[in-house]
Design an enzyme around this catalytic site. Structure first.
Site, short mmCIF file in Angstrom:
data_model
loop_
_atom_site.label_atom_id
_atom_site.label_comp_id
_atom_site.label_asym_id
_atom_site.label_seq_id
_atom_site.Cartn_x
_atom_site.Cartn_y
_atom_site.Cartn_z
N THR A 1 -8.88 28.35 -8.52
CA THR A 1 -8.18 29.64 -8.62
C THR A 1 -8.52 30.44 -7.37
O THR A 1 -9.63 30.99 -7.27
CB THR A 1 -8.60 30.40 -9.89
N LYS B 1 -1.08 31.88 -11.77
CA LYS B 1 -2.43 31.73 -12.35
C LYS B 1 -3.18 33.07 -12.33
O LYS B 1 -3.88 33.41 -13.30
CB LYS B 1 -3.19 30.65 -11.57
N1 LIG Z 1 -14.40 26.86 -15.89
C1 LIG Z 1 -13.18 27.18 -16.34
O1 LIG Z 1 -12.95 27.33 -17.55
C2 LIG Z 1 -12.02 27.31 -15.37
C3 LIG Z 1 -10.72 27.26 -15.90
C4 LIG Z 1 -9.63 27.36 -15.04
C5 LIG Z 1 -9.85 27.54 -13.68
N2 LIG Z 1 -11.12 27.61 -13.19
C6 LIG Z 1 -11.28 27.79 -11.74
O2 LIG Z 1 -11.52 26.49 -11.20
C7 LIG Z 1 -12.45 26.58 -10.11
C8 LIG Z 1 -13.68 25.75 -10.44
O3 LIG Z 1 -14.25 26.26 -11.63
P1 LIG Z 1 -15.60 25.65 -12.26
O4 LIG Z 1 -15.81 26.33 -13.56
O5 LIG Z 1 -15.55 24.18 -12.20
O6 LIG Z 1 -16.65 26.19 -11.20
P2 LIG Z 1 -18.17 25.73 -10.97
O7 LIG Z 1 -18.70 25.01 -12.14
O8 LIG Z 1 -18.86 26.98 -10.50
O9 LIG Z 1 -18.06 24.69 -9.75
C9 LIG Z 1 -17.74 25.14 -8.48
C10 LIG Z 1 -17.65 23.95 -7.55
O10 LIG Z 1 -17.40 24.44 -6.22
C11 LIG Z 1 -18.39 23.88 -5.36
N3 LIG Z 1 -18.64 24.78 -4.23
C12 LIG Z 1 -18.91 26.10 -4.28
N4 LIG Z 1 -19.05 26.61 -3.04
C13 LIG Z 1 -18.84 25.57 -2.20
C14 LIG Z 1 -18.82 25.46 -0.79
N5 LIG Z 1 -19.05 26.53 0.01
N6 LIG Z 1 -18.56 24.26 -0.24
C15 LIG Z 1 -18.34 23.17 -1.03
N7 LIG Z 1 -18.34 23.21 -2.36
C16 LIG Z 1 -18.57 24.41 -2.95
C17 LIG Z 1 -19.61 23.68 -6.23
O11 LIG Z 1 -20.50 22.78 -5.63
P3 LIG Z 1 -22.08 22.79 -6.01
O12 LIG Z 1 -22.20 21.93 -7.23
O13 LIG Z 1 -22.73 22.25 -4.82
O14 LIG Z 1 -22.45 24.24 -6.28
C18 LIG Z 1 -18.93 23.12 -7.48
O15 LIG Z 1 -18.58 21.77 -7.29
C19 LIG Z 1 -12.73 28.07 -9.92
O16 LIG Z 1 -11.85 28.58 -8.95
C20 LIG Z 1 -12.44 28.66 -11.29
O17 LIG Z 1 -12.09 30.03 -11.20
C21 LIG Z 1 -12.21 27.48 -14.00
#
Ligand SMILES: NC(=O)c1ccc[n+]([C@@H]2O[C@H](COP(=O)([O-])OP(=O)(O)OC[C@H]3O[C@@H](n4cnc5c(N)ncnc54)[C@H](OP(=O)(O)O)[C@@H]3O)[C@@H](O)[C@H]2O)c1
Length: 285
Positions: A92, A165
């Protein structure tokens, strides 16, 4: 049809999505900034790549599922995708970052923005709703992969998936903030939380109250969607043109304050609890 896919970002959402793609029979190379997150995907049949560049080399479909615009733009700045490859950006990040990404990518790399509605259980079950933006041809090329993750809705040209979104998340996140404030008011009026939930369940807040009730009352709630990401989404909505003196800005401020107290990595239900308890404690104080 088996596709050669690179999947970058194995966070809460990315990991189950990459696992689904591997289990669907695609040839998936996975990479995550923090090593170790790939083990479960490798056990499901994916190949672990030592670097993001190694993951994307020779892969016509590249999927990113990362935190925010800086993470996506920063990672892609350092990568060379194969000419003719398609990048499917599923985080997102809002339409402005998608436009910036398009500017920075070479013309011979296609781009589709495909953020998702649904959380970890839907990612695990292949039941996400995917808002895809891009040309019909580019979206169709990704469909055999995306269909393993959920239902694809082609909402318009590039950037429209990211825009829709943001609109959807504003509705959901603001509802959660309003629910917290309503519970807080109920507490100040001497109404028990369970009774307040019962009553709110009969209103337009019913769906969010139903989702949040078990999470708010549980003693420990594992993070599905982090409060920090919710704050990021409202920040993106404000930057994209939400009314400067409107309720989205106010909800964003409440989330930013909660984030500042260390709740950023907690589940988004923490804002409901914080507002409910905060109003309650201001009554006793
Ligand atoms: N969780 C939900 O329910 C949900 C639902 C719909 C959409 N989303 C969206 O989908 C996206 C991912 O969500 P999530 O819940 O999976 O997030 P998350 O668990 O916080 O994972 C974030 C990912 O991004 C990586 N990352 C962060 N900064 C980085 C950088 N500078 N360079 C390379 N990799 C980086 C992290 O790597 P590390 O492991 O190394 O930190 C991890 O793999 C977000 O934009 C969120 O808003 C989430």
């Amino acid at each position: 049809m088996q596709l050669r896919i690179a999947f970058l970002g194995l966070g809460r959402m990315g990991l189950p999505m990459a696992i689904r793609l591997a289990r669907a029979g695609h040839d998936v190379a996975v990479w995550n900034r923090t090593a170790g997150r790939a083990a479960e995907a490798i056990a499901a049949g994916a190949h672990g790549a030592a670097s993001a560049q190694e993951a994307v080399a020779g892969r016509p479909l590249v999927i990113t599922m990362l935190s925010d615009p800086d993470a996506v733009l920063g990672l892609l700045d350092g990568l060379v995708l194969d000419p003719g490859a398609t990048l499917v950006e599923m985080s997102t990040i809002g339409p402005d970052a998608v436009a910036e990404l398009r500017k920075r990518l070479p013309a011979e790399v296609a781009l589709v923005d495909a953020p998702v509605l649904g959380s970890v259980p839907q990612a695990e079950g292949g039941a996400l709703h995917i808002f895809a933006g891009g040309t019909a041809e580019d979206v169709a090329r990704c469909a055999p992969a995306l269909s393993a993750l959920g239902t694809v809705e082609h909402v318009g040209p590039l950037g429209d998936g990211a825009a829709v979104k943001l609109v959807v998340n504003v509705a959901t996140i603001n509802s959660a903030v309003l629910l917290g404030e309503a519970l807080g008011l109920a507490a100040r009026l001497g109404i028990a939380r369970e009774a307040a939930f019962d009553a709110l369940g009969r209103t337009t807040l019913g769906p969010i109250a139903g989702v949040m009730r078990p999470r708010v009352t549980a003693s420990h709630q594992p993070t599905l969607f982090s409060l920090g990401h919710a704050e990021k989404d409202l920040r993106l909505a404000v930057a994209a043109g939400a009314r400067p003196d409107g309720v989205i800005v106010a909800a964003r401020r409440a989330l930013a304050e909660a984030h500042a107290t260390g709740l950023g990595d907690e589940d988004v239900s923490a804002i409901v609890r914080a507002l409910a308890d905060g109003d309650s404690s201001s009554q006793s104080g």
